[in-house]
Write an enzyme that holds these catalytic residues in place. Structure first.
Site, PDB file in Angstrom:
ATOM      1  CG  ASP A 278      -2.157   0.903   0.948  1.00  0.00           C
ATOM      2  OD1 ASP A 278      -2.063   1.779   0.049  1.00  0.00           O
ATOM      3  OD2 ASP A 278      -3.190   0.745   1.619  1.00  0.00           O
TER       4      ASP A 278
HETATM    5  C1  BGC Z   1      -5.001   3.191  -0.036  1.00  0.00           C
HETATM    6  C2  BGC Z   1      -5.053   2.177  -1.147  1.00  0.00           C
HETATM    7  C3  BGC Z   1      -4.881   2.856  -2.464  1.00  0.00           C
HETATM    8  C4  BGC Z   1      -3.565   3.636  -2.467  1.00  0.00           C
HETATM    9  C5  BGC Z   1      -3.304   4.378  -3.747  1.00  0.00           C
HETATM   10  C6  BGC Z   1      -3.777   4.080  -0.130  1.00  0.00           C
HETATM   11  O1  BGC Z   1      -3.872   5.122   0.763  1.00  0.00           O
HETATM   12  O2  BGC Z   1      -5.045   2.544   1.199  1.00  0.00           O
HETATM   13  O3  BGC Z   1      -6.263   1.473  -1.107  1.00  0.00           O
HETATM   14  O4  BGC Z   1      -4.930   1.925  -3.503  1.00  0.00           O
HETATM   15  O5  BGC Z   1      -3.618   4.587  -1.423  1.00  0.00           O
HETATM   16  O6  BGC Z   1      -4.177   5.432  -3.908  1.00  0.00           O
END
Ligand code: BGC
Length: 747
Positions: A278
């Site tokens: 993530d």
């Molecule tokens: C989120 C993810 C997301 C990523 C990219 C993170 O803060 O938890 O679900 O895919 O950001 O935007």
């Protein structure tokens, strides 16, 4: 002598000719070699051969460059070899607008307005895997059109608490339901040559302290409740990518967690794809290198904007990784494994010879969004059959509520969408009924606009709004109240959890006041979470309408008008009060934790497993949902009285649509072990099917239940186990509306 001389001359001529011939042959070979397509570029060669060939041609630096971001949403390919970059996008409800290279700001493209599909809670509520395939296929085509290699979704974290800000992005509280629904979504996306990236692996079940909270839970809870949907996405869906979660499990961040990634995912489940962090989820050089992570993406970088060097080079899997490799502290096998996995991702997507073209914002995608939305809406209450709206009876309709006009594709965090269009509930209602009735609107309550990590207050005065709505409600024939939560911070939104179980923005009070002046109030709830409903006994009808995306208003109006007969069922329980939920039945350590640690004390008893086993009556149970018609369940029978562990139980019965409209019923099978050797829930969903019937029609329903799926995770033996003995199959229309119990024996 003369002869000798001529012989000698002939000989040297021959040698010269031979030399020339050899040279020609060599040049020919060289030319051929130059023209030959290298194996990695040859689409006719098997994927693994192409990957190995590419890997053999790469330098250590080139391999390391595959393992970390080069911008907010992309990572490098191998430019020297013509291997393209990897581009990613959120996910999971539509393809997110383009984001700047190096900041979270929008890139301000003018050609990135997508189709917004319903939130995954709605998809789960369809209880129809065919809808998942339609959804996955459509969103995959949109991602392909936008030239993405990876779609960051779907999300399958289990609904543990109704306060979790991201529940709307997931598929509910039941591991079996979410497993069945996630697989076709993944298949659909990947048909377009776009990788589905299942997230957030694992246990990201709340937003509070998500970056560091250390989850402590039993092996049983892990294996029985929180992992099955991920496992299904990988082993049955063959997802090409998975995203680690921000939180920790047993002291290690899940983006580089040895147990989750090396052991469970890559060894037990034989995952051969890419583990992506993530954004900003990696924290430690050594663990990032050794604990199963392949590709590090990030948030915490000022990137090229403020530094002469790329900040991405300072990621754990960039320079520190290269240094450790060069020093021999990390084996090159580790590097090759990561590079191989990223190459596989590229060869499966942008370098696949079979990659189809995509399409974007098409009428077909609107149709798909509309279909899923209509199938997912759940009718929770319908006294005196006030619904569907008989427009002959209602000449004056008042629509009340901020959610009737609010754009719900905005806000919510990373799943926010820039849409081609979004039909609001008010617009949908006007389109459906405006020709025959007078439709007025009162805002009733207000909330600020969505902002990441901040609560923006509304400029409106709540008392004024409420008084105006109550005054207007006095003179009308029907009030359609469109409220619920929204995508603001501390509502259904990433980065924070809800702070209360009740409706926000004074809505409980507003509803109570409205009901004093008008009894005909139909409540349409827009949310991704359960809420308290102190007014529920007084309102004749309630619809759970989720976040429905572009087609929101059309789908809601279609159900209100009766054009669509509702067939959605709840993918999570609606408790009467917060403390009725397992996660909220213990101390703060159980939820939300003490900021360092969180202990899942309810263990395997999540959702209806808790309510049923503890005999707590929910407001609306898992699997519940009404229809405008009625169904009659005939007597069910199974093919044998006794089964072995490897058998499949074949159950059949006749289902009749006993009402006056065509409709669909989700028949559900819950299994119970009668005398378990460990605590087992009193019911567990092990089968379901959505059956469509014309008015008066009957069908024989055949359901298959593999006995192997009734196993529990035996902590002592560290394996799945089925005890021989008595089991009961509960056939029902919801987890609490059990029509018949069929006893069976497992030998
Ligand atoms: C989120 C993810 C997301 C990523 C990219 C993170 O803060 O938890 O679900 O895919 O950001 O935007």
């Amino acid at each position: 002598m003369v002869i000798c001389l001529s012989n000698h001359l002939n000989q040297s001529k021959m040698i010269r000719t031979l030399v020339v011939l050899i040279l020609f042959f060599k040049a020919g070979l060289l030319l051929q070699a130059q023209n030959a397509v290298p194996v990695y570029l040859d689409p006719s060669k098997p994927l693994e051969q192409r990957v190995e060939n590419a890997l053999s041609l790469m330098t250590m630096e080139e391999k390391v460059a595959l393992c970390h971001a080069q911008s907010k949403f992309s990572s490098k390919g191998v430019p020297r070899l013509g291997i393209p970059e990897v581009w990613m996008s959120d996910g999971p409800h539509g393809v997110r607008e383009e984001i700047s290279w190096d900041s979270w700001g929008a890139a301000k493209f003018t050609n990135d307005s997508c189709t917004a599909f319903p939130a995954l809670t709605c998809l789960a509520a369809t209880f129809n895997p065919e809808m998942s395939l339609i959804y996955g296929k459509a969103i995959g085509e949109e991602a392909r059109y936008r030239n993405k290699e990876v779609l960051l979704g779907p999300g399958v974290n289990i609904y543990r608490s109704p306060l979790n800000g991201r529940n709307f992005e997931y598929m509910g509280e039941d591991p079996y339901l979410s497993s069945k629904m996630v697989v076709p979504y993944v298949h659909g996306v990947q048909q377009s040559g776009v990788a589905a990236c299942v997230k957030h692996f694992a246990l990201n079940n709340q937003e509070r302290w998500r970056d560091h909270i250390d989850v402590e839970l039993s092996d049983r809870a892990l294996y029985e409740i929180y992992l099955p949907a991920f496992k299904a996405a990988i082993t049955e869906g063959n997802a090409w990518a998975i995203m680690g979660s921000y939180n920790q499990l047993r002291g290690e961040h899940c983006c580089h967690n040895d147990l989750l990634l090396n052991k469970i995912l890559k060894t037990d489940w034989k995952f051969d794809g890419t583990v992506i962090t993530d954004w900003g989820g990696a924290h430690n050089d050594k663990q990032a290198a050794l604990n199963g992570l392949d590709l590090e993406m990030g948030t915490g970088t000022d990137g090229l904007t403020t530094s002469s060097q790329s900040s991405y080079d300072y990621y754990h899997l960039a320079n520190p990784f290269l240094k450790a490799l060069k020093a021999g502290e990390v084996s090159t096998d580790v590097l090759n494994d990561k590079a191989r996995r990223v190459l596989r991702l590229i060869f499966r997507t942008s370098m696949s010879p079979n990659r189809p073209w995509g399409s974007f914002g098409s009428p077909e995608h609107s149709k798909a969004a509309n279909q899923v939305a209509r199938e997912g809406i759940v009718l929770l209450k319908n006294d005196q059959q006030i619904l569907p709206v008989d427009i002959k009876l209602y000449k004056k309709i008042l629509v009340v509520g901020d959610n009737a006009t609010r754009r719900m594709t905005l806000g919510g965090g990373s799943s926010e969408l820039k849409t081609k269009y979004e039909v609001s509930p008010l617009q949908g209602i006007k389109n459906a009924f405006g020709a025959q009735a007078e439709i007025k609107y009162a805002m009733g309550y207000a909330a600020g606009s969505p902002a990441y990590g901040r609560e923006l207050p509304s400029k409106y005065n709540l008392d004024t709004l409420r008084n105006e709505a109550v005054r207007m409600a006095k003179g009308v024939d029907l009030v359609i109240y469109v409220g619920g939560l929204n995508k603001n911070y501390l509502q259904d939104c990433e980065g924070g959890d809800r702070t209360q179980y009740n409706l926000p923005f004074g809505q409980d009070k507003l509803l109570a006041e409205l009901l004093k002046v008008n009894k005909k109030v139909v409540v349409v709830l827009i949310s991704g979470n359960a809420i308290a409903m102190p007014w529920v006994s007084q309102v004749p009808a309630v619809l759970q309408a989720w976040y429905l995306g572009s087609e929101s208003g059309n789908a809601i109006a279609s159900v209100l008008s009766g054009e669509t007969n509702p067939s959605g069922k709840l993918p999570f329980s609606f408790g009467m009060k917060l403390t009725d939920y397992g996660a909220h039945s213990f101390d703060k350590l159980c939820f939300p934790g003490d900021s360092v640690k969180e202990v899942y004390k309810e263990d395997i008893l999540v959702g209806y497993r808790w309510f049923d086993t503890k005999n707590i009556v929910p407001r609306f149970s898992f699997g519940y949902g009404l229809s405008y018609t009625s169904f009659h369940y005939g007597k069910a029978s199974v093919d044998k009285p006794k089964y072995t562990k490897n058998d499949v139980v074949k159950l059949s019965f006749t289902l009749t649509n006993s009402g006056k409209r065509k409709g669909a019923e989700v028949v559900q099978l819950y299994v119970q072990e009668k005398t378990p050797s460990v605590i087992r829930p009193s019911k567990e969903l092990k089968g379901f099917s959505k059956i469509r019937l014309e008015a008066g029609e009957s069908k024989v329903v055949n359901l298959e239940l593999p006995v192997s799926q009734w196993a529990f995770y035996d902590e002592a033996g560290k394996q799945w186990k089925i005890n021989p003995g008595q089991y009961v199959i509960n056939l029902g229309a919801s987890s609490r509306d059990i029509k018949q119990q069929i006893p069976v024996t497992v030998e």
